[in-house]
Design a protein around this motif. Structure first.
Motif, PDB file in Angstrom:
ATOM      1  N   LYS A  85      26.833  24.513   1.525  1.00  0.00           N
ATOM      2  CA  LYS A  85      26.251  25.738   2.063  1.00  0.00           C
ATOM      3  C   LYS A  85      27.250  26.536   2.892  1.00  0.00           C
ATOM      4  N   LYS A  86      28.368  25.925   3.225  1.00  0.00           N
ATOM      5  CA  LYS A  86      29.404  26.593   4.012  1.00  0.00           C
ATOM      6  C   LYS A  86      28.868  27.011   5.382  1.00  0.00           C
ATOM      7  N   TRP A  87      28.322  26.047   6.102  1.00  0.00           N
ATOM      8  CA  TRP A  87      27.945  26.323   7.481  1.00  0.00           C
ATOM      9  C   TRP A  87      28.033  25.030   8.282  1.00  0.00           C
ATOM     10  N   LEU A  88      28.064  25.173   9.603  1.00  0.00           N
ATOM     11  CA  LEU A  88      28.014  24.048  10.522  1.00  0.00           C
ATOM     12  C   LEU A  88      26.569  23.865  10.935  1.00  0.00           C
ATOM     13  N   GLU A  89      26.073  22.642  10.812  1.00  0.00           N
ATOM     14  CA  GLU A  89      24.720  22.347  11.262  1.00  0.00           C
ATOM     15  C   GLU A  89      24.804  21.779  12.667  1.00  0.00           C
ATOM     16  N   VAL A  90      24.089  22.398  13.580  1.00  0.00           N
ATOM     17  CA  VAL A  90      24.152  22.005  14.994  1.00  0.00           C
ATOM     18  C   VAL A  90      22.739  21.798  15.503  1.00  0.00           C
ATOM     19  N   GLU A  91      22.657  21.142  16.655  1.00  0.00           N
ATOM     20  CA  GLU A  91      21.382  20.930  17.334  1.00  0.00           C
ATOM     21  C   GLU A  91      21.524  21.406  18.770  1.00  0.00           C
ATOM     22  N   ILE A  92      20.617  22.272  19.192  1.00  0.00           N
ATOM     23  CA  ILE A  92      20.616  22.759  20.564  1.00  0.00           C
ATOM     24  C   ILE A  92      19.772  21.848  21.435  1.00  0.00           C
ATOM     25  N   ALA A  93      18.675  21.397  20.911  1.00  0.00           N
ATOM     26  CA  ALA A  93      17.753  20.489  21.590  1.00  0.00           C
ATOM     27  C   ALA A  93      17.153  19.588  20.533  1.00  0.00           C
ATOM     28  N   PRO A  94      16.405  18.559  20.927  1.00  0.00           N
ATOM     29  CA  PRO A  94      15.827  17.665  19.913  1.00  0.00           C
ATOM     30  C   PRO A  94      14.982  18.394  18.880  1.00  0.00           C
ATOM     31  N   ASP A  95      14.307  19.472  19.297  1.00  0.00           N
ATOM     32  CA  ASP A  95      13.434  20.189  18.371  1.00  0.00           C
ATOM     33  C   ASP A  95      13.956  21.567  18.016  1.00  0.00           C
ATOM     34  N   ILE A  96      15.165  21.897  18.376  1.00  0.00           N
ATOM     35  CA  ILE A  96      15.754  23.189  18.047  1.00  0.00           C
ATOM     36  C   ILE A  96      17.072  22.937  17.327  1.00  0.00           C
ATOM     37  N   ARG A  97      17.149  23.446  16.100  1.00  0.00           N
ATOM     38  CA  ARG A  97      18.375  23.293  15.332  1.00  0.00           C
ATOM     39  C   ARG A  97      18.937  24.653  14.966  1.00  0.00           C
ATOM     40  N   GLY A  98      20.212  24.662  14.667  1.00  0.00           N
ATOM     41  CA  GLY A  98      20.853  25.919  14.342  1.00  0.00           C
ATOM     42  C   GLY A  98      21.915  25.741  13.287  1.00  0.00           C
ATOM     43  N   ARG A  99      22.380  26.891  12.797  1.00  0.00           N
ATOM     44  CA  ARG A  99      23.441  26.879  11.793  1.00  0.00           C
ATOM     45  C   ARG A  99      24.463  27.949  12.176  1.00  0.00           C
ATOM     46  N   ILE A 100      25.718  27.572  12.007  1.00  0.00           N
ATOM     47  CA  ILE A 100      26.803  28.506  12.272  1.00  0.00           C
ATOM     48  C   ILE A 100      27.483  28.785  10.944  1.00  0.00           C
ATOM     49  N   PRO A 101      27.297  29.974  10.363  1.00  0.00           N
ATOM     50  CA  PRO A 101      27.992  30.275   9.105  1.00  0.00           C
ATOM     51  C   PRO A 101      29.496  30.132   9.281  1.00  0.00           C
ATOM     52  N   LEU A 102      30.144  29.715   8.225  1.00  0.00           N
ATOM     53  CA  LEU A 102      31.580  29.475   8.293  1.00  0.00           C
ATOM     54  C   LEU A 102      32.339  30.719   8.737  1.00  0.00           C
ATOM     55  N   LEU A 103      31.886  31.869   8.304  1.00  0.00           N
ATOM     56  CA  LEU A 103      32.587  33.104   8.639  1.00  0.00           C
ATOM     57  C   LEU A 103      32.464  33.451  10.113  1.00  0.00           C
ATOM     58  N   LEU A 104      31.520  32.807  10.821  1.00  0.00           N
ATOM     59  CA  LEU A 104      31.336  33.087  12.241  1.00  0.00           C
ATOM     60  C   LEU A 104      31.908  31.991  13.125  1.00  0.00           C
TER      61      LEU A 104
END
Length: 1910
Positions: A1248-1267
């Motif tokens: 998918k070309k992104w970084l999968e991250v977690e901000i909190a146990p129930d909050i997740r996020g994605r950082i696109p590679l271009l960002l």
């Protein structure tokens, strides 16, 4: 302190003395100090002086024993010749060692012994010399004996009580007394331990022990040892002389006359002295005791000085080499060099040891008879004192049975030494009378009841850990060890073994040394069928497991100790060549015993089916063979005079030639064969002579007379007749019946009970003995039985006269109904009711491709066959079973008929069930589909299905699958209404559904023949149950429309939940409860709608197994509770903690620290095993991954979410997770764009070309590679920049584009594409002569004009870009939705201050008159040439200012100035009002050459002379460059697709033919083209290349992102193509050819004309398909593909494959999964399957359907497991997805499946993949390991060098070059490596490095030359 011979005595408390003489440097004080005395003794033991031999042993009970031998000159001299010793000086020894008396100290020339000093007494030395401890006393009597020459002895061998008494007299004070009591208790424990019986663990090497010969084999002896032990003596451990003879016999390869075997030297019962040579551990962790009888080893401890007359010893003798002798020493002559022996039995047996013989522990050998005195009597045995100084033990097993219980202290007895332990010095003796006569063998050797199971055996005595004794019925004692008293230690109950209790046991062995039967109480042993070989009788049926298969037969394991052999001849009735195909290790087999010899442990068995299943009596001895007896046997040999038939137990007989047959047999060998099973009758037998006469001509008997009568009855039944039958008995394969009315025996196979394959077993199960079946067809009448059939189709055929009786009645084209008789690989044999049969070859079995015949048909299945060929002479016919050939009529009518018949038979089964007495069965018979029930939930299973309580009917199973649960949340005890779908009458289960539409049916009138939509609810093998969408009624429809229609591809199979179109045939449900319907066209099927909760679980979510395990435990925790636990495991973003009661908790990385430093990993702060205190802040449901509120009923089954933040551990300082939100979408609303958050990297999604991250146990996020960064280096290798678990500071940009449940974040600040901003984007489209289209995150798109691509213009600069390439962009304008961008370095990197060759021209204001600049030709107009100077600025060069040469009208400028040509122009005039720019292209104005004249000087491009010739390129240099790049791409491992591109003609074919054949690969990939839907069509054939960028190198610059351009070979007939960007999507391997701008068809008619001229050109057909796709006419594109497949010649396999790949791509993009699967299955039938599988896998991968790709790879691994390409492809697929461990496991599996010759190549391939996609260090390790084993594999070296050059440093590259040029290889190979080394240094090194390599090469050549000269 002086050096000399120190002679001192150690006195025991009993008064006995022992002296020792040693040369040492020591003082009296040293011997009076306990500490130093111990050190002296240790030093004496460790001394390596050659003249002293010492042994020392400390014991807390017996004191200290010293044994020494000192042959020094002084010690060896007679006492009379010694120097007069000084007056003796008495002194006491150290405390605890008894008094010491110094006798003499004399100087001598002996070597010094190191002196010892001690700080404990150094200050008191003078005082102790003046006042020595102790005093003088009277000389004891025993001290007088000391003046004699006394040898070493076992000292202080006294009872504990005596020693304690002595110590009490000496010691004073309460503290000392207390210490003494502790020592006394320890001593008592020591005494108890000494009475334990011997076991294997108590033995040690070198231990001497008495044994009894139990078994004598050719190569070993089995020795019975005391206490039930057993040992083994190898043939090489008899004696040295015997071993020498054996070696001599082996060397001569002939038997020696004077060498006799072990059976002649030894006999069972013989007593022998042994020494333990080794204790070998077997596979089962059991120890084998290996013994030696070699006198050299047994008597090793003796010396010449110890030999005394009257001693009994073991000696070798020359009577017979190896004969065992017990000898009596009569006289010792001279200096003990000559010994006179006696071997007389009377003298030896009467010998007894006396004290005068000066016995020592070393000279005490087992078997010695001594006089002893009883010292102590205990329940476990006796303590004896013998030979004055020795003490020994007698355990309870070796007491005299007649005197047991009558022993008393000080009693005089005779005893025999059993063993002497070399370490503990413990002596064990026996009082049994059989051992008191040395040399006499034991008489009782066996137990008559061995193997017998005994009931109610009383216990005689229980001896704790030793075991128990039992009293048998005959009064003898038996013994069971502790481990045989129970099945396991846990089940052992000591109270059950009190004397008098009775137990059931089995006699497992007999111990000759103990004269006891050994018992076992283990259940497994008692219930074992066979315990020993003598339990097995010849002719018996036995079961065993296959242990191994060898050339000489199969070894079968019958029990723990029993192995049997099935010879190759006996593996089957006939000889089989490959038994491993029929039998496998671990299979259970049923055999019959041929021969069993318990003595030799030989067991022979047979697997011949006739012998195993024979009901005739078996002959196991000649007495069994009575005349007239009929039995089975097998032919042992075939001779001219007859056959020798063998039976069981080696009994055999002769069948004379005249008894072989009723007719004359001229050559028996041509009729009979060895191993053939035959039925014989006994004519005569003479048991005394072991002779038997047999006959194959069976005599008439009363049974035959009965058979004659039955034949008359059978004549009343004929083939083809319909009869009634009565069930008599059920067998494995069918029913034994009686044909009424004559009760003729018949057989009705299970498969012939019904036309439906599934109904046959159902009817068989419910039919009972006594049931009557009507209208049963008689198939055949034989001598043995009548074969019957109940298939309605066959019955109807016979009644209708469609049953030809002979081949003459059959002609081609006839349709006949029959059944499958036999299935072979090459086809199916079909038999008809008349008995005739024919073959249906594999080719015409089905309209579908037949891979395996067994997949399409089963034996007994009813089929319709069409006769295709008849051969009356050979009585054979060929049949077709294809549906297209065997159609019986309307498919709908046939389908309804089959359904009605099937349901009618099932209703008949219900009638049979209703007649049973069981309430459960009657209830099931009354239940019908559609019936509504009120049920109570019993349990919700892990798979999501639901079990309901049985209600009033015990055993009733009601089940609802996960689908029919309808998504409802159910709890045990909940009441629910359900509808019955089906009743499984075999498993006795009821399938129900909770679906709302079924439970609440609508009352609506249905019309017959109406077409309705339905949903499949239940599937059986022959029909399905579906619910009507409109009403909810249940309807049944047949899954088959023909008797032959039994095979379905996976894509054709229905699934529960799938939608179908049905045509109703009935409007009211009958007795079956179902409406009858017929399915409509398969095209109207709809796929099942699967619910996907994308808001809760990500498709790539990986759940921690540790958390899943914890979900089974309930807890009572609440939010806010403080808990303690232990860290169980640490993951990147969370820590798993084990709480009390085994509850699993989770700590997220965000809840570990209050302030998290950026770049660190908070989870690293915790360690596994660390105790932590945490606060509960929430609970996560592992099914939905939601955090539940505490009020939720499932909260007690959640995973507690914990926090260890210091701020939250404070009181009232904690927070709780937001658990009240319905979905995660609401939880992310608290984050606003521009907000900065701390997140934790979970993983990098390479796909998918992104970084999968977690901000909190129930909050997740994605950082696109271009960002993530503005650096190309970071974007190219993000995994090197960002570490898993790392804390990152990110800016909230907005919700993610693919899922609103995730925050979209940025690491480069707010993502605002405003004017002047620099951002990273991806190239979406490359428009020739116009520019680029670039996409950004969140759907923003921008355009780059060709004038803003670079600061320096080039005609080919757009060719440097490919789709998906990352570029750095400058936003020129954001006024419109489409951004205006620039890629100029002066804009994106202004700090570099790069040279601007072509300035930006955005308006006419940027121009000046007289300015020189460059531009691109836009078009040639009548007025002149239009030249583009900027995105919106165009200039005009009028004709006079274009060229100096006058151009005629027939040759306009556009011929020389094509669109896009780069020219230099001079601005002549500017008109700002009209925005006109006049230019000049003349050489005088520009200083450049005239473009037309330059063009004229170049040769014209020749036209293609004939079809198939490739036009020559404009520049030969460009051609060379293209060819080189193409070759490089072809040779690279990345582009190895395994698909060849054929070069028909031209020079390229010659060039490519020079390459290795396996290196011919497809051309480089064409640029990717992306559609608006975001799906990439470009599916290459090779998954080994990284997806983006295709050929990127590791560099920071944009220039390194450019891919290599490769030329594409020309294929004949591929001309006149339009420039269509859709074409490469269909077949990437032909992408560039499809993009040829010279091809111009613009309508379907144009394409039709083209394909007529080149019908086999796949390029044309693909372009035709692309033409329709561009107009979104999908069906027309499909039709073109189908036309292509029919039109292209079958010889053009590659061309056809290209079309198949295009069709697969089309279906993947626009079709359904079902349509794609159908195309795939067809493609597999018509192409090489492996290629099609690989293509589809690539299509799935590139279209990001990773689950489907993984499943397909697993199918490939099963089907093509011998293809290494499949393993490598799968490994690359896993590595690309970041699953390195899975890839490693794939490599291991590949090495197990592939042949060894492929291993090196596979390992090298996987190492390359690791270099490219995985861990470089692991790749190096794999290469190094491979090259260490195969150092001369130059191909592996070459690949390794390539990888190091590409991925390693220069230092590493030079190091590997240095290694390889020093290998010992052929000169040709060495030249190759030297050349590579030289090329490398020329490219990367200095001139000095180049010269160094040349010098090394010259040195190598000179060395080789000198070797040649030598």
């Amino acid at each position: 302190m002086e050096t000399g011979i120190l002679q001192f005595a150690i006195q025991r408390p009993s008064g006995a003395f022992t002296s020792i003489e040693l040369a040492m440097k020591i003082s009296t004080n040293d011997l009076n100090c306990e500490h130093c005395f111990k050190k002296v003794l240790a030093a004496m033991k460790d001394s390596k002086l050659p003249w002293v031999t010492l042994e020392a042993l400390a014991s807390p009970v017996q004191g200290f024993k010293l044994h020494g031998l000192c042959p020094s000159p002084y010690a060896a001299a007679p006492r009379s010749r010694r120097k007069t010793p000084p007056p003796p000086h008495a002194f006491n020894g150290p405390k605890g060692f008894g008094p010491l008396r110094r006798l003499a100290t004399c100087l001598s020339p002996a070597l010094p012994f190191p002196g010892l000093t001690c700080p404990r007494h150094s200050n008191m030395a003078a005082m102790e010399e003046s006042f020595p401890r102790g005093g003088t006393r009277k000389t004891h009597k025993s001290e007088k004996a000391f003046q004699q020459s006394v040898e070493q002895d076992n000292l202080f061998d006294i009872s504990t009580e005596e020693e304690s008494t002595k110590r009490k007299k000496i010691q004073k004070g309460p503290a000392k007394t207390k210490k003494l009591k502790v020592e006394t208790r320890q001593s008592s424990k020591f005494v108890r331990e000494k009475f334990e019986i011997l076991n294997v663990e108590s033995l040690c090497e070198g231990m001497r022990i008495l044994g009894c010969v139990k078994e004598v084999n050719e190569l070993e002896l089995v020795i019975s040892l005391p206490n039930g032990l057993q040992g083994y003596v190898q043939v090489t451990e008899i004696c040295d002389a015997y071993t020498e003879k054996l070696n001599e016999q082996v060397a001569q390869e002939e038997p020696l006359q004077d060498l006799v075997g072990l059976p002649e030297l030894f006999s069972p019962g013989m007593l022998v002295r042994c020494v333990v040579s080794s204790l070998d551990t077997t596979k089962g962790s059991k120890k084998n005791v290996m013994l030696s009888l070699n006198p050299k080893n047994v008597n090793r401890v003796l010396s010449a000085e110890t030999l005394k007359p009257g001693m009994v010893r073991v000696w070798g003798a020359k009577l017979k080499v190896g004969q065992y002798l017990n000898c009596l020493i009569e006289e010792v002559k001279g200096s003990r060099g000559v010994v006179t022996l006696s071997i007389g039995h009377s003298e030896v047996s009467a010998a007894i040891a006396t004290e005068e013989q000066s016995w020592t522990l070393n000279s005490l050998l087992p078997g010695l008879v001594v006089k002893a005195q009883v010292q102590k009597v205990t329940p476990l045995g006796l303590t004896l004192k013998f030979l004055s100084f020795f003490s020994g033990l007698v355990d309870f097993m070796h007491l005299d049975p007649k005197k047991a219980g009558t022993y008393f202290s000080n009693q005089q007895v005779r005893a025999c030494v059993l063993c002497v332990h070399p370490r503990t010095r413990a002596v064990r003796l026996s009082l049994r009378p059989v051992f008191l006569q040395p040399g006499r063998p034991l008489t009782r050797l066996l137990c008559q009841q061995l193997g017998a199971v005994l009931d109610d055996v009383p216990i005689q005595g229980f001896f704790g850990s030793a075991g128990a004794t039992f009293k048998l019925k005959d009064g003898t004692l038996a013994y069971a060890r502790r481990n045989h008293l129970s099945n396991s230690k846990k089940t052992f109950k000591p109270e059950a073994f009190r004397p008098g209790n009775t137990h059931k046991c089995r006699i497992i062995d007999y111990s000759q040394m103990d004269e006891l039967a050994l018992l076992s109480l283990r259940t497994s042993i008692i219930e074992a069928q066979f315990l020993w070989y003598h339990d097995i009788k010849p002719g018996a049926l036995v079961k065993g497991k296959v242990l191994t298969i060898k050339p000489h037969g199969m070894v079968v394991k019958m029990g723990k100790q029993i192995r049997g052999l099935v010879p190759t001849m006996h593996l089957a009735d006939i000889l089989i060549k490959n038994p491993e195909k029929k039998y496998h290790v671990g299979d259970e087999v049923k055999c019959r015993v041929l021969l069993c010899d318990p003595k030799a442990k030989k067991l022979m068995m047979t697997l011949k089916k006739t012998l195993v299943e024979s009901k005739l009596p078996a002959i196991t001895c000649y007495d069994d063979a009575k005349p007239g007896l009929q039995t089975h046997g097998f032919i042992l040999r075939v001779k001219d005079y007859g056959c020798i038939v063998k039976f069981y137990n080696d009994v055999q007989g002769l069948v004379p030639r005249h008894e072989l047959s009723a007719e004359y047999v001229p050559d028996p060998e041509s009729v009979f064969y060895t191993g053939q099973v035959v039925k014989v009758v006994v004519l005569n037998c003479e048991p005394s002579k072991e002779r038997m006469l047999l006959s194959f001509r069976l005599l008439s008997d009363p049974k035959q007379e009965c058979e004659g009568q039955s034949q008359k009855k059978k004549k009343a039944v004929s083939a083809g007749q319909l009869v009634d039958v009565k069930v008599l008995e059920k067998t494995k394969d069918g029913l034994k019946v009686a044909v009424l009315p004559h009760n003729i025996p018949g057989f009705l196979p299970t498969a012939h009970l019904s036309d439906h394959v599934t109904n046959g077993p159902l009817l068989y199960h419910w039919l009972q003995t006594g049931d009557t079946l009507h209208r049963v067809l008689c198939l055949s009448v034989s001598e043995e039985r009548v074969l019957l059939c109940r298939k309605p189709a066959l019955v109807s055929a016979v009644e209708g006269g469609q049953n030809p009786k002979s081949f003459s009645e059959i002609h081609p084209g006839m349709l006949l109904i029959g059944f499958v008789k036999n299935i072979k690989d090459y086809g199916v044999f079909v038999q008809f009711p008349s008995g005739l049969s024919g073959l249906a070859p594999k080719a015409i079995l089905s309209d579908k491709f037949v891979t395996s015949t067994s997949d399409h048909f089963v034996e007994g299945q009813t089929v319709v066959a069409k006769v295709t060929n008849v051969d009356e002479e050979k009585q054979r016919m060929l049949l077709s079973l294809r549906l297209s050939d065997c159609t019986l009529g309307d498919l709908a009518t046939t389908s309804l008929l089959l359904l009605s018949q099937c349901l009618e038979e099932r209703q008949g089964v219900r009638s049979l069930m209703s007649n049973r007495d069981s309430v459960l069965i009657q209830t099931l018979a009354e239940m019908t589909p559609g019936m509504a029930l009120d049920l109570e939930v019993q349990e919700v299973l892990e798979d999501g299905s639901v079990l309901f309580s049985e209600g009033p009917v015990p055993g009733l199973v009601l089940r609802a699958s996960k689908y029919h649960r309808a998504g409802q949340e159910l709890e045990p005890g909940q009441k629910k209404k359900a509808v019955i779908l089906n009743v499984d009458m075999l498993k006795l289960e009821v399938h129900v559904s909770l679906c709302h539409d079924l439970v609440n049916r609508k009352a609506k009138k249905l019309k017959k023949g109406s077409d309705l939509q339905a949903i499949v609810q239940h599937l059986e093998e022959s029909f399905a149950v579906a619910s009507l969408v409109e009403t909810g009624h249940l309807a049944a429809f047949s899954l088959t429309s023909h008797l032959n229609d039994t095979f379905r591809f996976d894509s054709e199979k229905l699934q529960v939940g799938q939608g179908v179109s049905l045509t109703l045939q009935t409007t009211e449900p009958g007795v079956t409860g179902l409406l009858l319907a017929v399915e409509g066209p398969a095209a109207k099927r709809t796929m099942r709608q699967t619910r996907k909760d994308s808001e809760t679980v990500d498709e790539d979510e990986e759940v921690d197994p540790a958390l899943v395990i914890g979900t089974v435990k309930k807890h009572t925790l609440s939010i806010g509770d403080m808990v303690t636990g232990t860290v169980k495991s640490i993951k990147p973003t969370h820590v798993v903690v084990t709480l009390e009661d085994g509850i699993i908790g989770c700590i997220h990385a965000s809840h570990i620290l209050d302030d998290v430093p950026v770049g660190t990993s908070p989870t690293a702060k915790l360690k596994v095993g660390k105790k932590v205190t945490a606060r509960v802040i929430g609970g996560r449901d592992m099914k939905t991954f939601k955090f539940l509120p505490i009020s939720h009923p499932r909260f007690i089954r959640t995973i507690p979410e914990l926090s260890v933040r210091p701020s939250e551990l404070k009181e009232d300082g904690h927070t709780t997770l937001n658990t009240l939100s319905v979905s995660p979408l609401e939880k992310i609303k608290q984050y606003q764009p521009g907000q900065t958050v701390t997140c934790f990297l979970k993983k990098y999604n390479m796909v998918k070309k992104w970084l999968e991250v977690e901000i909190a146990p129930d909050i997740r996020g994605r950082i696109p590679l271009l960002l993530t960064s503005l650096s190309f280096k970071v974007l190219k290798h993000p995994d090197k920049k960002f570490q898993i678990g790392q804390a990152l500071k990110a800016t909230v940009v907005g919700p993610a584009e693919s899922s609103k449940a995730f925050l979209c974040l940025s690491l480069i600040g707010p993502h605002k594409l405003k004017k002047g901003e620099v951002a990273m984007g991806r190239v979406v489209k490359v428009t020739p002569k116009e520019g680029l289209t670039v996409s950004f995150p969140f759907g923003r798109v921008g355009r780059v004009s060709m004038f803003h691509v670079s600061d320096s213009y080039s005609e080919t600069h757009l060719e440097d870009f490919v789709p998906q390439q990352i570029v750095r962009c400058y936003v020129l304008s954001a006024a419109t939705p489409v951004l205006t961008l620039s890629l100029r370095s002066s804009r994106t990197n202004p700090e570099t201050k790069s040279k601007i060759t072509d300035p930006e021209i955005n308006s006419i204001e940027d121009l000046e008159e007289g300015q020189l600049l460059r531009g691109f030709v836009k078009s040639v107009q009548p007025s002149g040439v239009l030249v583009g100077l900027g995105p919106s600025v165009t200039g005009l060069a009028r004709h006079p200012h274009v060229s100096q040469h006058n151009q005629s009208k027939n040759a306009p400028y556009d011929r020389h100035l094509p669109e896009g040509k780069l020219l230099t122009a001079k601005v002549l005039r500017l008109n700002h009002q009209e925005s006109l720019v006049e230019l000049s292209l003349l050489p005088d104005a520009t200083g450049k050459q005239d473009p037309p004249s330059k063009d004229k000087k170049e040769p014209q491009k020749p036209q293609a002379k004939k079809l198939g010739k490739r036009p020559h390129p404009e520049s030969s240099s460009e051609q060379e460059i293209g060819n080189k790049k193409q070759k490089k791409a072809a040779l690279s491992e990345e582009d190895d697709s395994g698909v060849e591109v054929y070069y028909r003609e031209g020079e390229e074919a010659e060039e490519m033919s020079m390459l290795p054949k396996e290196k011919l690969t497809r051309p480089a990939e064409a640029p990717r083209l992306q559609l608006s839907s975001g799906f990439v069509w470009d599916v290459g054939l090779d998954t080994l290349t990284p997806a983006l960028p295709p050929h990127g190198e590791s560099s920071d610059s944009e220039e390194d992102e450019k891919p290599e351009q490769a030329t594409v070979p020309y294929l004949p007939g591929h001309h006149l193509f339009c420039r269509d960007p859709w074409a490469p999507m269909l077949c990437p391997s032909l992408g560039e050819a499809l993009m040829d701008p010279g091809r111009q068809p613009e309508s379907a008619e144009d394409f039709d004309r083209l394909v007529l001229s080149s019908p086999s050109s796949s390029l044309l057909w693909l372009q035709y398909m692309a033409f329709h796709l561009q107009a979104t006419e999908i069906e027309k594109a499909r039709a073109v593909a189908e036309r292509a497949l029919k039109t292209i010649s079958f010889r053009e396999e590659q061309e056809k494959l290209n079309v198949w790949v295009a069709l697969l791509n089309l279906e993947n993009m626009y079709g359904s999964q079902e349509s794609l699967t159908k195309v795939f299955e067809r493609a597999v039938q018509y192409n090489e399957p492996l290629k099609v599988f690989l293509h589809l896998a690539d299509i799935y991968t590139k279209s990001e359907k990773f689950q489907e790709a993984g499943e397909l790879y697993n199918r490939m691994l099963k089907r093509f497991r011998q293809e290494k390409a499949v393993w490598v492809k799968y490994g690359a697929f896993l590595l690309r997805r970041g699953k390195a461990e899975a890839s490693h496991r794939v490599m291991q599996r590949a090495l197990e499946c592939l042949p060894k010759k492929e291993h090196v190549d596979v390992i090298a391939k996987f190492a390359q993949l690791e270099f490219q996609l995985g861990d470089a260090e692991r790749a190096r390790a794999i290469f190094e390991s491979t090259l260490s084993i195969y150092p001369k594999r130059t191909d592996v070296w070459s690949v390794y060098i390539d990888m190091i050059i590409k991925h390693g440093s220069q230092k590493e590259a030079r190091a590997i070059f240095e290694r390889v040029i020093h290998l010992s290889l052929a000169p040709k190979r060495m030249k190759f490596f030297f050349k590579r080394y030289l090329d490398y240094e020329k490219q990367h090194g200095s001139e000095k490095d180049v010269q160094a390599v040349k010098a090394k090469a010259l040195e190598y050549v000179e060395a080789k030359s000198s070797m040649m000269d030598d």
